[in-house]
Design an enzyme around this catalytic site. Structure first.
Site, PDB file in Angstrom:
ATOM      1  N   LYS A 111       1.571  -9.400  -0.637  1.00 12.43           N
ATOM      2  CA  LYS A 111       1.419  -8.526  -1.816  1.00 12.43           C
ATOM      3  C   LYS A 111       2.402  -7.380  -1.641  1.00 12.43           C
ATOM      4  O   LYS A 111       2.418  -6.732  -0.582  1.00 12.43           O
ATOM      5  CB  LYS A 111      -0.013  -8.003  -1.899  1.00 12.43           C
ATOM      6  CG  LYS A 111      -0.262  -7.121  -3.138  1.00 12.43           C
ATOM      7  CD  LYS A 111      -1.738  -6.771  -3.289  1.00 12.43           C
ATOM      8  CE  LYS A 111      -2.023  -6.150  -4.638  1.00 12.43           C
ATOM      9  NZ  LYS A 111      -1.533  -4.789  -4.800  1.00 12.43           N
ATOM     10  N   CYS A 167       0.842  -1.202   0.000  1.00  7.24           N
ATOM     11  CA  CYS A 167       0.000   0.000   0.000  1.00  7.24           C
ATOM     12  C   CYS A 167       0.878   1.254   0.000  1.00  7.24           C
ATOM     13  O   CYS A 167       1.719   1.426   0.873  1.00  7.24           O
ATOM     14  CB  CYS A 167      -0.925   0.016   1.213  1.00  7.24           C
ATOM     15  SG  CYS A 167      -1.960   1.500   1.254  1.00  7.24           S
TER      16      CYS A 167
END
Length: 330
Positions: A141, A101
């Protein structure tokens, strides 16, 4: 694609996106071909402090499997505890750690892509999360690195594989790039060649053809679709056809797309309050109308939606205009 003991076929994944991939939108995407969906990302700290607003974000629909939950944080002890809490609350098959993020309030805090600046800590976080997950597969991720001068994805991925991470999703941009420029798929290909665990490709997949192209180019095991799904859950249907070498179905007519939007908002209202569902529907409905000529007036009306009655009124208006235009042409 096989992640631990979890089989995902076709290898089409809906990315976890805050404020987007709630239970209602995931339902629509699964109906249209997404084989694996993830919840919106959830703060590990919020879970550890038992924040009441957080648990509902982890709720899965009955029969929503395979599915994953995604948590973010940089405190190993908190991540270990949060992993167990998230899996228990959701019943998910896989736990994903967010190391990608780029949003400043997350990354500048050392969470999300902030972990790409401290690989030792990133590894400690992964180790602790795997312990907390109690045998369920843990995936990560990530992005390429913080900026183009510090591309660390391959080095970190090799370490994570040794620690027992079950799969890695790589978004082909740095933190500094945010969503600008072009995603670099070369690093995804390099990662696939370097690892023996599954690699999921992410970045600049805006059509069914893009999904097939990124898999061909990188050799990745799966493709994760993020912004390409805004207002277009049919991208999964199109990607599925592209992967199978079949003719790609066209986007449904606008009236049908509006019906799908309404179905999504009605579902959201069942799981949340009607008020919250309708406030969130504003951005989603505007996305469904993206690229529609002369939609400015209706986007203005959508920005004022507060009840499902408003949703039905706007939808009826759009359909009426379509009928009138069709009759004029006829």
């Amino acid at each position: 694609m096989q992640i631990g003991s979890v089989h995902i076929d076709p290898p089409l994944v809906l990315a976890p996106m805050a404020g987007v991939t709630d239970i209602a939108f995931r339902h629509i995407c699964r109906e249209l071909g997404a084989a694996y969906t993830l919840t919106e990302m959830v703060s590990a700290k919020a879970l550890c402090y038992q924040d009441k607003k957080t648990i509902p974000l982890l709720r899965l629909e009955e029969g929503e499997h395979p599915a994953g939950v995604q948590i973010f944080g940089s405190d190993p002890a908190c991540m270990e505890q949060a992993a167990g809490l998230a899996l228990e609350a959701s019943g998910a098959d896989i736990l994903d750690i967010n190391m990608g993020c780029p949003v400043p309030k997350v990354a500048n805090n050392g969470d999300g892509s902030g972990l790409l600046r401290d690989l030792d800590k990133a590894c400690r976080v992964a180790e602790a999360t795997i312990r907390g997950a109690g045998g369920k597969p843990v995936t990560v991720k990530m992005r390429l690195g913080w900026d183009k001068g510090s591309i660390v994805c391959l080095e970190l991925a090799r370490e994570l594989e040794k620690l027992g991470v079950a799969a890695i999703t790589l978004h082909g941009r740095t933190k500094v790039q945010m969503y600008g420029g072009t995603a670099n798929w070369d690093y995804i290909r390099e990662m696939k060649n370097a690892l023996s665990i599954p690699v999921i490709a992410n970045g600049d997949v805006f059509s069914g053809q893009d999904a097939a192209r990124i898999l061909r180019y990188t050799g990745a095991d799966g493709v994760m679709i993020a912004r390409g799904v805004f207002g277009n859950p049919w991208i999964f249907q199109q990607a599925k056809a592209a992967l199978a070498g079949e003719e790609i179905p066209p986007l449904p007519p606008l009236a049908q797309r509006c019906d799908t939007a309404v179905q999504q908002f009605e579902l959201a209202a069942q799981y949340k309050s009607e008020k919250i569902a309708c406030l969130e529907a504003r951005k989603h409905y505007a996305w469904y109308l993206k690229g529609v000529p002369y939609a400015g007036y209706w986007k203005g009306e959508i920005s004022k939606i507060t009840t499902l009655e408003d949703v039905y009124r706007v939808t009826a208006g759009i359909k009426r205009e379509l009928r009138d235009a069709h009759e004029d042409r006829g």
